[in-house]
Scaffold this active site. Structure first.
Site, PDB file in Angstrom:
ATOM      1  N   GLU A  53       0.827  -1.213   0.000  1.00 32.45           N
ATOM      2  CA  GLU A  53       0.000   0.000   0.000  1.00 32.45           C
ATOM      3  C   GLU A  53       0.860   1.262   0.000  1.00 32.45           C
ATOM      4  OE1 GLU A  53      -2.228  -3.030   2.670  1.00 32.45           O
ATOM      5  OE2 GLU A  53      -0.178  -2.603   2.004  1.00 32.45           O
ATOM      6  N   CYS A  78      -2.549  -4.078   7.174  1.00 34.37           N
ATOM      7  CA  CYS A  78      -2.162  -4.315   8.563  1.00 34.37           C
ATOM      8  C   CYS A  78      -2.598  -3.152   9.447  1.00 34.37           C
ATOM      9  CB  CYS A  78      -0.663  -4.545   8.665  1.00 34.37           C
ATOM     10  SG  CYS A  78       0.360  -3.160   8.107  1.00 34.37           S
ATOM     11  N   CYS A  87      -0.583  -0.031   7.624  1.00 35.97           N
ATOM     12  CA  CYS A  87      -1.064   0.418   6.317  1.00 35.97           C
ATOM     13  C   CYS A  87      -2.507   0.927   6.395  1.00 35.97           C
ATOM     14  CB  CYS A  87      -0.960  -0.711   5.305  1.00 35.97           C
ATOM     15  SG  CYS A  87       0.747  -1.139   4.910  1.00 35.97           S
ATOM     16  N   SER A 171      22.435 -41.045  -8.826  1.00 37.40           N
ATOM     17  CA  SER A 171      21.191 -40.510  -9.391  1.00 37.40           C
ATOM     18  C   SER A 171      21.442 -39.442 -10.451  1.00 37.40           C
ATOM     19  CB  SER A 171      20.326 -39.920  -8.266  1.00 37.40           C
ATOM     20  OG  SER A 171      21.010 -38.875  -7.613  1.00 37.40           O
ATOM     21  N   LEU A 207      23.139 -27.884  -2.730  1.00 42.78           N
ATOM     22  CA  LEU A 207      21.823 -27.329  -2.419  1.00 42.78           C
ATOM     23  C   LEU A 207      21.790 -25.807  -2.524  1.00 42.78           C
ATOM     24  CD1 LEU A 207      20.707 -29.567   0.614  1.00 42.78           C
ATOM     25  CD2 LEU A 207      20.443 -29.972  -1.844  1.00 42.78           C
ATOM     26  N   GLU A 284      14.236 -32.683  -0.701  1.00 41.43           N
ATOM     27  CA  GLU A 284      14.841 -33.183  -1.939  1.00 41.43           C
ATOM     28  C   GLU A 284      15.293 -34.636  -1.846  1.00 41.43           C
ATOM     29  OE1 GLU A 284      17.476 -31.374  -4.493  1.00 41.43           O
ATOM     30  OE2 GLU A 284      16.137 -29.711  -4.960  1.00 41.43           O
ATOM     31  N   GLY A 286      16.650 -38.294   0.510  1.00 40.32           N
ATOM     32  CA  GLY A 286      16.340 -39.327  -0.445  1.00 40.32           C
ATOM     33  C   GLY A 286      14.989 -39.981  -0.256  1.00 40.32           C
ATOM     34  N   LEU A 290      11.692 -38.879   1.973  1.00 37.50           N
ATOM     35  CA  LEU A 290      10.458 -38.523   1.274  1.00 37.50           C
ATOM     36  C   LEU A 290       9.297 -39.413   1.717  1.00 37.50           C
ATOM     37  CD1 LEU A 290      12.034 -38.032  -2.255  1.00 37.50           C
ATOM     38  CD2 LEU A 290      10.810 -36.251  -1.004  1.00 37.50           C
TER      39      LEU A 290
END
Length: 343
Positions: A53, A78, A87, A171, A207, A284, A286, A290
């Site tokens: 804003e 806010c 704002c 991989s 990474l 990411e 392994g 995951l």
């Protein structure tokens, strides 16, 4: 699409310019309209910097038009003092005619108080315009407030026959160059990126962001027994790294060791990331890590880069459900999954 939706859509487009720059704050865009003409635009550009804003009002060359103007903003203005003044007070000060908002702010510090200030000043307020789209754009922000953890993105590359690595854990390279560039773009947009002990050991990943312009994410590695040597790329002091373990707490300028209890290890880790103002994390790998997140239902989105290559044998890719989109990537396919249970 009516005019309110048209201008809120423009505000969304502006808000997205802040991806990767404003976390832990939400993405916010603002458009100011006078007699069906945009006279000012702005977005939250940098954490700690002026809000959308403020930037939009500063963009208005003739401030005398503001009392007859409508302000379109993606999130409730806010009402509290943070790193910048409220704002809502700014809009009241300029006596704008009307404010149109996509999403209410669930933050307890705001929670309708911004709208209350505007209405008490005689400003007309409309809410809920393209609300669902706003929820998607600020998925990191809303997930954090709702679940007290980062927005979790699972990411892996798999062969056409469903393997993430060969039997020797190699991989490289399953996906093509176009897919890898997209991965680096993703890294630049999220707060943190996480791997497990085996992936760190066998892949020795950096990474970081290499094939894209943008910030490096905070690196996160799980190494419960501190097996990884200091020679790993993760510990090269090139970017901030957190190592979650069962052994010690220790902090230096760019490497922090956080000791957690074995019970609820993953849940405690996620809460710790949230407490550190990290609002999104890419997992990411392994495959074991995951699958841990999948089994616990602790994920919001999964990005599976699928190659035309085949390995015939190796380490199997995780199994996941909730496919919502398939994208072609110059020979590869990107399968996008959403965890609707965490909506």
């Amino acid at each position: 699409m009516n005019k309110d939706e048209q201008y809120i859509t423009r505000a969304f487009d502006l808000a997205l310019n802040g991806v990767g720059k404003v976390s832990p704050n939400p993405l916010v865009g603002c458009v100011i309209v006078h007699n069906d003409t945009i006279i000012g635009e702005g977005w939250h550009q940098q954490y700690g910097g002026p809000h959308a804003e403020v930037n939009a009002i500063n963009n208005v060359s003739n401030k005398d038009l503001l009392p007859e103007s409508t302000v379109y903003v993606t999130l409730e203005p806010c009402s509290h003092f943070g790193k910048t003044p409220p704002c809502a007070d700014l809009l009241v000060k300029h006596n704008v005619k009307k404010v149109v908002i996509a999403n209410m702010d669930p933050n307890p510090l705001v929670g309708g108080k911004g709208i209350e200030k505007l209405e008490n000043a005689g400003i007309e307020v409309i809410t809920g315009i393209l609300e669902e789209k706003g929820l998607k754009i600020n998925k990191r922000f809303f997930t954090g407030l709702k679940h007290k953890r980062p927005y979790i993105i699972l990411k892996w590359a798999q062969t056409h026959d469903g393997f993430v690595a060969r039997k020797n854990y190699d991989s490289k390279w399953i996906s093509n160059e176009h897919s890898r560039k997209l991965v680096h773009k993703l890294r630049s947009e999220e707060d943190a990126i996480m791997v497990g002990t085996n992936t760190a050991q066998y892949d020795n990943p950096k990474l970081n962001v290499r094939s894209w312009q943008g910030r490096n994410p905070t690196r996160v590695v799980i190494d419960k027994q501190l097996r990884l040597p200091y020679t790993q790329a993760l510990f090269d002091h090139s970017q901030y790294t957190i190592c979650y373990n069962l052994v010690k707490d220790e902090e230096s300028e760019l490497i922090t060791y956080v000791k957690l209890e074995e019970n609820n290890f993953i849940e405690s880790l996620l809460h710790n990331l949230y407490e550190r103002d990290l609002r999104s994390v890419i997992i990411e790998g392994g495959s074991l890590l995951l699958n841990t997140f999948i089994d616990k239902g602790l994920w919001d989105e999964a990005l599976v880069f699928t190659s035309f290559q085949t390995f015939e044998e190796g380490i199997e890719a995780p199994t996941i459900s909730g496919l919502v989109e398939v994208k072609e990537l110059a020979g590869d396919k990107l399968l996008v999954y959403k965890n609707l249970r965490n909506g």
